[in-house]
Design a protein around this motif. Sequence first.
Motif, mmCIF file in Angstrom:
data_model
loop_
_atom_site.group_PDB
_atom_site.id
_atom_site.type_symbol
_atom_site.label_atom_id
_atom_site.label_comp_id
_atom_site.label_asym_id
_atom_site.label_seq_id
_atom_site.Cartn_x
_atom_site.Cartn_y
_atom_site.Cartn_z
ATOM 1 N N LEU A 77 61.615 10.594 70.179
ATOM 2 C CA LEU A 77 61.343 10.829 71.595
ATOM 3 C C LEU A 77 61.086 9.515 72.328
ATOM 4 N N ASN A 78 61.421 9.504 73.629
ATOM 5 C CA ASN A 78 61.053 8.355 74.450
ATOM 6 C C ASN A 78 59.580 8.464 74.833
ATOM 7 N N ASP A 79 59.074 7.445 75.514
ATOM 8 C CA ASP A 79 57.640 7.388 75.815
ATOM 9 C C ASP A 79 57.184 8.558 76.673
ATOM 10 N N THR A 80 58.014 8.958 77.642
ATOM 11 C CA THR A 80 57.632 10.058 78.544
ATOM 12 C C THR A 80 57.540 11.374 77.781
ATOM 13 N N ASP A 81 58.556 11.666 76.969
ATOM 14 C CA ASP A 81 58.549 12.912 76.189
ATOM 15 C C ASP A 81 57.421 12.903 75.163
ATOM 16 N N SER A 82 57.155 11.740 74.571
ATOM 17 C CA SER A 82 56.066 11.634 73.600
ATOM 18 C C SER A 82 54.725 11.943 74.252
ATOM 19 N N ALA A 83 54.501 11.370 75.440
ATOM 20 C CA ALA A 83 53.240 11.600 76.144
ATOM 21 C C ALA A 83 53.073 13.075 76.495
ATOM 22 N N HIS A 84 54.171 13.717 76.918
ATOM 23 C CA HIS A 84 54.104 15.146 77.254
ATOM 24 C C HIS A 84 53.767 15.972 76.020
ATOM 25 N N LEU A 85 54.375 15.612 74.888
ATOM 26 C CA LEU A 85 54.113 16.364 73.663
ATOM 27 C C LEU A 85 52.661 16.219 73.227
ATOM 28 N N LEU A 86 52.125 15.010 73.321
ATOM 29 C CA LEU A 86 50.731 14.807 72.930
ATOM 30 C C LEU A 86 49.784 15.576 73.852
ATOM 31 N N ASP A 87 50.093 15.615 75.139
ATOM 32 C CA ASP A 87 49.281 16.410 76.070
ATOM 33 C C ASP A 87 49.332 17.892 75.706
ATOM 34 N N LEU A 88 50.503 18.355 75.301
ATOM 35 C CA LEU A 88 50.647 19.751 74.892
ATOM 36 C C LEU A 88 49.782 20.051 73.668
ATOM 37 N N LEU A 89 49.766 19.132 72.705
ATOM 38 C CA LEU A 89 48.943 19.338 71.506
ATOM 39 C C LEU A 89 47.458 19.371 71.866
ATOM 40 N N ARG A 90 47.057 18.550 72.822
ATOM 41 C CA ARG A 90 45.660 18.594 73.275
ATOM 42 C C ARG A 90 45.343 19.961 73.886
ATOM 43 N N GLY A 91 46.311 20.487 74.648
ATOM 44 C CA GLY A 91 46.112 21.810 75.244
ATOM 45 C C GLY A 91 46.015 22.900 74.188
ATOM 46 N N LEU A 92 46.832 22.814 73.158
ATOM 47 C CA LEU A 92 46.768 23.799 72.072
ATOM 48 C C LEU A 92 45.433 23.710 71.345
ATOM 49 N N ARG A 93 44.931 22.501 71.198
ATOM 50 C CA ARG A 93 43.610 22.344 70.566
ATOM 51 C C ARG A 93 42.542 23.065 71.378
ATOM 52 N N GLU A 94 42.629 22.969 72.711
ATOM 53 C CA GLU A 94 41.663 23.662 73.565
ATOM 54 C C GLU A 94 41.777 25.174 73.419
ATOM 55 N N GLU A 95 42.974 25.656 73.083
ATOM 56 C CA GLU A 95 43.187 27.092 72.887
ATOM 57 C C GLU A 95 42.771 27.559 71.494
ATOM 58 N N GLY A 96 42.340 26.618 70.646
ATOM 59 C CA GLY A 96 41.884 26.990 69.314
ATOM 60 C C GLY A 96 42.925 26.862 68.223
ATOM 61 N N VAL A 97 44.109 26.312 68.551
ATOM 62 C CA VAL A 97 45.143 26.112 67.538
ATOM 63 C C VAL A 97 44.841 24.812 66.793
ATOM 64 N N THR A 98 44.783 24.899 65.485
ATOM 65 C CA THR A 98 44.564 23.720 64.654
ATOM 66 C C THR A 98 45.904 23.054 64.387
ATOM 67 N N CYS A 99 45.947 21.735 64.474
ATOM 68 C CA CYS A 99 47.207 20.999 64.277
ATOM 69 C C CYS A 99 47.053 19.957 63.181
ATOM 70 N N VAL A 100 48.099 19.840 62.377
ATOM 71 C CA VAL A 100 48.227 18.735 61.421
ATOM 72 C C VAL A 100 49.466 17.966 61.825
ATOM 73 N N ILE A 101 49.313 16.659 62.043
ATOM 74 C CA ILE A 101 50.423 15.842 62.512
ATOM 75 C C ILE A 101 50.654 14.690 61.548
ATOM 76 N N ILE A 102 51.898 14.532 61.121
ATOM 77 C CA ILE A 102 52.306 13.384 60.309
ATOM 78 C C ILE A 102 52.979 12.400 61.249
ATOM 79 N N SER A 103 52.531 11.152 61.236
ATOM 80 C CA SER A 103 53.118 10.176 62.152
ATOM 81 C C SER A 103 52.969 8.764 61.616
ATOM 82 N N HIS A 104 53.995 7.932 61.907
ATOM 83 C CA HIS A 104 53.919 6.507 61.611
ATOM 84 C C HIS A 104 53.393 5.726 62.806
ATOM 85 N N LYS A 105 53.311 6.379 63.966
ATOM 86 C CA LYS A 105 52.895 5.686 65.187
ATOM 87 C C LYS A 105 51.374 5.693 65.271
ATOM 88 N N LEU A 106 50.773 4.623 64.793
ATOM 89 C CA LEU A 106 49.318 4.597 64.656
ATOM 90 C C LEU A 106 48.603 4.618 65.999
#
Length: 506
Positions: free
Chosen positions: A173-202
């Motif tokens: 993903l480009n930077d814009t799409d990446s930022a949108h995806l991370l915001d979405l994961l934050r929103g899912l966390r607020e809804e109570g969804v637990t996430c496990v993410i594998i990433s090389h982007k520290l």
Amino acid sequence: MTPILAMRGITKTFPGVKALQDVNLAVRSGEIHAICGENGAGKSTLMKVLSGVYPHGSYDGEITFEDERCRFSSVRDSERRGIVIIHQELALCPQLSIAENIFLGNELARGGLIDWNRTNHAAGELLRRVGLDENPVTPVSELGVGKQQLVEIAKALSKKVRLLILDEPTAALNDTDSAHLLDLLRGLREEGVTCVIISHKLGEVRAIADSITILRDGRTIETLQAAEVTEDRIISGMVGRDLSQRFPPRTPSVGEEVFRIEDWTVHSPVHSGRLVVDRASLSLRRGEIVGLAGLMGAGRTELAMSVFGRSYGKDISGRIVKDGREIHLRSVQDAISQGIAYVTEDRKRYGLNLIEDIKRNVSAAWLGGLSRHGWVREHEEHRVAEEFRARMGIKAPSVRSVTGKLSGGNQQKVVLSKWILTDPDVLILDEPTRGIDVGAKFEIYSIINQLADDGKAVLVISSELPELLGLCDRIYALSRGRITGEVDRADATQERLMQLMTTDRE
């Protein structure tokens, strides 16, 4: 707090390889938990054990989810419990619509027939939930990678997901799409969804994760609270050594000009009349590493591919000069015979034959040099491949190992081996470290430095400005198909490059 997920003593063995050894993982309810490690550390294998890709009985250890012992025999079993995995290679059917993909295998039917009104309406609700403004009947093939990633998440939400696993979700993903995806994961966390993410982007890991588990060589090293650690601490755990220097030291020894393109112009092969590269000019000298910076869509890859035997574009004009004389590259074979090599940004689609072994991939671009009377000399092919396996540090039992089973870093070394074997004067490396970890990146950087020390001229295309700043002697900036500036290493900064990458003026 009792974890929603506990994996204890997980051991997974493949023929000749112990991928996981006594791995432990605990994930708290409602958190975003990152798993970090070098390529081959066992991250994806661990998640495939959890999701039932590797069924119960094919590994040792136990899995507890929501206080219940789990023995998943298939992915469908884990999904029934609300555990959904989104793999790095998206599993969508491009010919089907968004709605059809979301409910594939989980169809909304009435009387044995799919209820399309209900399906499209439900898909629309899920798309709104993930922030994707698309008609549910749109074919997935018409979407970019970022939007396809959101369709995968909508598909997971349709399965009443409790634990969402994402394997390298922002790698393509480009930077814009990446930022949108991370915001979405934050929103899912607020809804109570637990996430496990594998990433090389520290940087992303530290920005989004609550906890981080580090794996190395198939073992659990430690679990950390993200707020308490630095990137250097994570890297040290991943590679088992301090990487205070992200780039290997190098003293440049730059010689005469070996390659130059002048007024290079390329039109889109799809959109008639659209300029993709507009009168670009650049030069490379022996022993020099030159960078090419640009935003997504600037024309970096299109420029490289069009130069490499006109692999892209139409109505191409301009001059290519090598060693002081103009050359004409009408095909890939012409480019190879003139001492030019191109390492594609998409190694899995264009750079490698993933179902073939290392030996066949290494020799693929230089079969003529390994042949006699039209027949490939297999002993010579094997010898050369073994030489590169040792020289490049490719981690595999033998050159007969299937390339598709190697880690991303080792696959990249195979691609580089294939082109180094042709003994080129000019190497064009397009995103040479995409999708690989920091330890493997250091090894790739060392290889690039050695190529320059051997007198090769190297052009590095990268989306990561720190990579270009740490590696290159000079950097060109590209914006909307035009070269907008050239900066020496001593004068280059991220701010200066970004300014050039976002202007239309030369």
